[in-house]
Scaffold this motif. Structure first.
Motif: not given
Length: 269
Positions: A128-129, A178-180, A213-217, A153-157
């Motif tokens: 974005e920056s 974003d994973r956050s 950052g997807v870690e679980t089903i 792709s716009l990262d960390d949206f």
């Protein structure tokens, strides 16, 4: 000292790309994000978080970024000759300094022509920056590269200060959640609301959307219910060297073919 060592690393090409798989809601591989690693002779593998800021400050990011594009295109060329990988994309991270070079477009065109690859298989992840600084020139650069077929792709949206006014003017292909926002997605109502909003916005603007950052089903199922159909994260695979990545793709495709054959057998029975 680190900057001096980084200069030597650039000079002697002490880098390697690791690949993290990206899949769709059917668990089918759709591509990979290429993530650079510094193979330090004493310290071993160094992740980009530790050295990219120094590369940016010193200007070495230009040489490193050029190497990443070259290596990714070389890999796409190899993938084009194999049925299992010919439809996969490679996403590369492009820094603002690199993107703003007057000769950047020509460099990309020359590399694509050199390896004779399909440009639509190359995806550039922008932050974005980058978009907010000198937005006029950014739009011009993106349109010029977009005409070649390159996807953006716009990262960390959602983590920065995106202007929605400019978002509609950009030739984006995808928003990346974003994973956050994904880590506590199942329990945090605020994260759920943000993710739903991003997915809805992407849909209304005609953009694809992918979650990292997807870690679980459970996270994957929540995202799928809300309309996010592309995923990246440890649930599907860690960033790995190219041979391990290709083995992972082959294993997943073999599993999918086995499931399909089983379904056909059951239906016929």
């Amino acid at each position: 000292k680190l900057e001096n060592e980084l200069f030597e690393a650039v000079k002697h090409n002490h880098f390697k790309l690791f690949y993290q798989i990206q899949v769709n809601h059917l668990q089918q591989p759709i591509g990979a994000e290429a993530l650079i690693r510094w193979l330090h002779p004493q310290k071993g593998i160094i992740t980009p978080v530790e050295f990219i800021p120094y590369a940016e400050e010193s200007g070495l990011i230009l040489a490193i970024g050029s190497w990443v594009i070259e290596t990714a295109c070389q890999q796409l060329k190899q993938w084009q000759t194999h049925p299992a990988t010919k439809a996969l994309t490679i996403s590369i991270n492009v820094s603002s300094k690199q993107f703003r070079q007057p000769e950047f477009i020509d460099q990309v065109i020359d590399t694509i022509n050199k390896y004779d690859i399909n440009p639509s298989r190359l995806k550039m992840e922008l932050t974005e920056s980058l978009l907010l600084d000198d937005i006029g020139n950014t739009i011009v650069q993106m349109h010029a590269l977009g005409k070649l077929g390159i996807q953006f792709s716009l990262d960390d949206f959602g983590t920065g200060y995106s202007s929605l006014q400019y978002l509609k003017k950009l030739p984006l292909y995808q928003l990346k959640i974003d994973r956050s926002f994904v880590g506590d997605l199942i329990t945090d109502k605020s994260d759920q609301s943000i993710v739903k909003t991003i997915i809805s916005m992407a849909e209304s603007l005609g953009f694809s959307v992918i979650a990292e950052g997807v870690e679980t089903i459970e996270q994957q199922q929540f995202l799928q219910r809300e309309g996010c159909l592309h995923y990246q994260g440890y649930l599907f695979g860690k960033p790995v060297p190219i041979k391990e990545f290709e083995q992972l793709v082959n294993d997943i495709q073999a599993q999918n073919q086995s499931k399909t054959a089983g379904l056909k057998l059951n239906n016929s029975a």
